[in-house]
Design an enzyme around this catalytic site. Structure first.
Site, PDB file in Angstrom:
ATOM      1  N   HIS A  57       0.876  -1.208   0.057  1.00 54.79           N
ATOM      2  CA  HIS A  57       0.045  -0.019   0.147  1.00 54.79           C
ATOM      3  C   HIS A  57       0.959   1.357   0.086  1.00 54.79           C
ATOM      4  CE1 HIS A  57      -3.107  -2.538   0.657  1.00 54.79           C
ATOM      5  NE2 HIS A  57      -2.826  -2.804   1.636  1.00 54.79           N
ATOM      6  N   HIS A 219      -7.805  -4.640  -1.102  1.00 46.71           N
ATOM      7  CA  HIS A 219      -6.918  -6.030  -1.557  1.00 46.71           C
ATOM      8  C   HIS A 219      -7.740  -6.518  -2.769  1.00 46.71           C
ATOM      9  CE1 HIS A 219      -6.229  -5.039   2.887  1.00 46.71           C
ATOM     10  NE2 HIS A 219      -5.073  -4.935   2.302  1.00 46.71           N
TER      11      HIS A 219
END
Ligand SMILES: Nc1ncnc2c1ncn2[C@@H]1O[C@H](COP(=O)(O)OP(=O)(O)O)[C@@H](O)[C@H]1O
Ligand SMILES: Nc1ncnc2c1ncn2[C@@H]1O[C@H](COP(=O)(O)OP(=O)(O)O)[C@@H](O)[C@H]1O
Ligand SMILES: [Mg+2]
Ligand SMILES: [Mg+2]
Ligand SMILES: [Mg+2]
Ligand SMILES: [Mg+2]
Lengths: 333, 218, 333, 218
Positions: A57, A219
């Site tokens: 991320h 995700h």
């Protein structure tokens, strides 16, 4: 998928090596290489701030360590919670005697690892309190807010908590400010193409060209709707239509708008989208007081965009304006 | 050769060796299942943890069951993170604790470890039967084991009952709608595939049952 | 390709709208919407700094406008030089009576438009001097350096020129420093996947999965070699093998390393690559004194990475350390 | 009907109208050629400039040749940028300047504008014949026009000679290795396709020759 990596099973190790090489001030003494922080100590006796989460991320999570922001970050495998031990080591690295605020996102793994780490920290005499971010509106209905995930709104939580700590707040004050920040924050994302975990070698979800997934998770968790790809203007409308019923804005409400690309989205498109969001928010009577646009919270090479709104009061405004410095966010004095 | 009712824990590492082999062999399968409702990394996570466990055991030349389960617990808790680190870590921690200071594994000791493991996972994860998680495998498997013994069954029969119940529990997740974990987000779309954690949990319980049974009745 | 846009023919207009909405301080009075700058005036009588170039490279070019950096930027269509008129309007916006340094990249279109704009500016009494960046080693042999393109090394040129201007340098001093900075800078890129100009609708070059193009240009200009994709470590080696023969480093030489993703490259991979570059440079005896890693100079959603090295002296070090603030680069005091 | 040797400039906008139509019709073709050795945007750039020129002409209700070429020059110079903005902008600026204050377009005036245009492009771009650019079209076309007139040819013959030479010039770029512009980077790989700018330049010269010829000999 072509990548700039060495061993697909060791991308996190190799990334941490690069972070520490490029930012020597982020190398901690910690024997645990999965803990990254600010080696230059902040004032003794101030509250320590910790987060942690899966890798992939970037610049979240480790890119938000620095003056006015977090002290230490537990680094997980790609899209996977750090270990309880890493959270514990991060607590130890961040503690300066005034306790530690652990500000993290609502994922099963993180919840469990933090829970265990907090227990272990207590046994070692370190007071840890937590705030769990749950800004992702699309991840559960309003009636089950406790099930919602934390996404890019965590940046607002870290920024406000970090400012409160820098301003000398106690552990309870830092926790209260961070909690207030995340309670005033809502996010939603749109996915335009999938991403691939290097070790997996193939994407575990799919978005067809010409289609988009509204409300996608960080995700690739399925969203609320798969539709034909629409214009930026219509994306902004769809996203506001998801956020605002949950979070009505009154005329004159001051808001912070945070737009993040998910990884492969050109900055050009992020600004195009920002213009459409700002226009529609202002048409609805809101006043945009803070804006953050960029690859602030990504998902590897996913293409797509996220929108995060925060309703501001004087305290949150002061916290957002407070200077800070990190890889992901710099606010100048 | 007759069937034994217990076995020495001093060379009990074989139970963990079998677990390592099972998880490694099912790495891609577990990730594939996880991809249907989660993020597709369950096999990767599990295989990484169990491979690290094997490394730890080899490095320290582990032989006994307690040390082997300690290596497994530490590998899961300290090295892999995710959900599986703490959940399976707490589960196997109870086996480590139960076996420490003991010489012999019998039906009662295994039952005690199993029950403690299930309780620990329940406390940590907060999932209930029906939520479409590994609890759907674990809870009925422990009940079957316990009731088989209570009904007069022996160690091997109890292990077999545990395996069977674990498989049924795993299969039961197919028609469930996830209420916890990443898959919950899918809502009704989560119905139709078995849960990844429930599947790895079945493989784990079956591996333990098989490897112990083979030693008891070679 | 899925995009966050409205009209593919109007992406630049829409982006500029978003930039100005998100950064109101960048809206100039200029009647020309293709000129972006810092409205908050710098000290009267200091040298004005201008650049310009095609869009699609964000945060370049307009993301490097701000205190300690550029004053005004002429904004072109995607991958296409701004008009002479936009350069001229940028000169006018930047001029504070001490003349304007136009620091731009060596592309045919930019050369011609700047040439015409400088002529028009002279007719209006504005003194403009230019520095043309030519850091892209792969774009022409050493014997024809005047043919080489400008790429991410322009950031170093802007940073050093901007610092010199902020420190009160005269037009000639600013030009000399910027020229020294670019003369001391070399870049090379590797492309891993192509990008598509929105109005064109399909990519005009192609990189197969599993292959990479070494020495690719910022608009997909063919590089020096197409090979199988190698590891990050080997990419670093290949790139240094291209740069260093052109630009030998002596033991103990201090360098700045700038690594930029080309658009779709995860930040994680940029740091992995940075680690490999730093390791190999240090093994060669160089001392890395400054590091910049991120999506600093991109090409829409191209996947790939660029490496820019600058050999430093005391002046360039002081200039790189000087505070600045912009979308693309912030250096804190 | 006999063939004219000149035509009034007061309604000369038709020359630019024809140019706009030609470029628009060849938008995708020009981009495709550019994609082979450049960045694939030549058609986009050109079409955008010429479309803006049409808008300007309509907005100002342009009729005369001088105003039409002024609109074209401004659209190219002020609105499109790139290489084509200044190059074609300077080229057409010379037509605008040549036509301003004049009533009649004849062979001499056209030749004067053409020669000035070529000189202007040469000065600005610095490219020489053989570099694989639009100069390979422009230079021989201007020579052919001039020599045809000098050899006693009339306006129509000179325009025809210009067209033919432009086409040959364009075709000659096929076997050239680019030495300037984006394509130069390709080295030997640039050989084998005609140059995009040389092609648009041929289309432009041919369009002017055709539209003028049609008026002279309807
Ligand atoms: N609270 C919980 N209690 C028990 N099991 C859980 C819980 N949350 C998730 N799980 C299990 O975890 C599995 C997914 O594991 P894994 O893919 O390794 O982790 P992640 O979801 O972090 O990617 C699910 O299939 C489910 O069985
Ligand atoms: N210096 C120059 N002089 C003349 N023509 C040039 C020059 N540089 C480039 N060109 C022409 O420009 C054409 C490409 O134009 P275009 O694609 O619109 O611009 P860009 O190269 O900026 O993408 C080339 O095919 C070539 O004919
Ligand atoms: Mg996971
Ligand atoms: Mg998973
Ligand atoms: Mg171009
Ligand atoms: Mg082109």
């Amino acid at each position: 998928m072509n990548r700039v990596i060495n061993d697909p099973e060791k991308v996190v190790e190799d990334m941490v090596r690069g972070i520490v090489a490029a930012h020597p001030e982020m190398a901690l003494d910690s024997a645990n290489p999965r803990v990254i922080g600010v080696a230059t100590k902040k004032p003794e006796g101030s509250v320590g701030l910790v987060t942690g989460g899966g890798s992939g991320h970037e610049p979240a999570f480790l890119g938000y360590v620095g003056p006015g922001l977090l002290d230490a970050v537990a680094v997980g495998e790609i899209f996977s919670s750090p270990t309880a031990k890493s959270f514990l080591d991060a607590f130890k690295a961040a503690d300066r005697g005034a306790g530690v605020a652990c500000l993290y996102g609502n994922y099963a793994g993180d919840n469990m690892n933090v829970k265990m780490a907090v227990k272990m920290a207590a046994a070692q005499g370190i007071a840890v309190k937590t705030v769990v971010a749950n800004d992702d509106v699309a991840s559960a209905p309003k009636t089950e807010r406790e099930k919602r995930r934390g996404v890019a709104g965590e940046i607002v939580m870290w920024k406000c908590g970090g400012a409160r700590a820098a301003l000398g707040g106690s552990l309870d004050e830092v926790i209260a400010t961070a909690q207030k920040a995340i309670d005033a924050t809502r996010s939603v994302g749109i996915g335009l193409s999938a991403c691939t975990i290097p070790a997996a070698g193939k994407a575990n979800f799919h978005i067809a060209d010409g289609e988009m997934e509204v409300g996608i998770g960080h995700h690739g968790e399925h969203g609320v709707q798969v539709t034909k790809t629409v214009s930026s203007r219509d994306m902004a409308k769809m996203m506001l239509d998801i956020i605002l019923p949950d979070f009505p804005l009154a005329k004159g409400d001051e808001v912070s708008v945070l737009v993040s690309g998910l990884g492969a989205t050109p900055l050009m498109e992020q600004y195009i989208f920002y213009a459409d969001v700002a226009e529609q928010l202002e048409a609805a009577g809101a006043v945009v007081a803070f804006r953050f646009v960029g690859n602030l919270f990504t998902s590897l090479e996913m293409n797509g965009i996220t929108l995060t709104l925060t309703r501001l009061d004087d305290e949150l405004k002061a916290c957002l304006a407070h200077p800070c410095s990190s890889i992901g966010l710099k606010v100048l004095a | 050769m007759t069937t034994a009712v217990s076995l020495p824990l001093s060379d009990g590492r074989f139970i963990v060796d079998a677990l390592v082999a099972t998880i490694r062999a099912n790495r891609d399968y577990l990730s594939e299942i996880d991809a249907a409702t989660g993020d597709g990394d369950h096999g990767i996570n599990m295989a990484k943890g169990f491979a690290l466990c094997a490394e730890r055991m080899d490095a320290e030349d582990v032989r006994g069951a307690s040390d082997a389960f300690e290596a497994l617990t530490m590998a899961l808790m300290d090295d892999i993170g995710g959900s599986m680190g703490p959940l399976y870590g707490s589960f196997f921690l109870e086996f480590q604790l139960a076996f420490t200071g003991r010489d012999t594994l019998d039906a009662a000791l295994f039952g005690q470890a199993l029950a403690a493991g299930v309780a620990s996972v329940k406390e940590l994860g907060g999932a209930k039967v029906g939520d479409k998680t590994l609890m759907d495998t674990l809870v009925p498997a422990e009940v079957a084991y316990r009731e088989t013994l209570a009904g007069g069954g022996d160690f091997i029969e109890a292990l077999a009952a545990m395996s069977t119940a674990a498989e049924q529990g795993k299969d039961s997740t197919k028609d469930m709608q996830a209420r916890i974990g990443r898959a919950a987000r899918l809502g009704e779309r989560s119905i139709g595939t078995v849960d990844a954690g429930a599947t790895s949990c079945f493989l784990i319980l079956k591996s333990m049952a098989d490897s112990i049974t083979r030693r008891l009745a070679p």
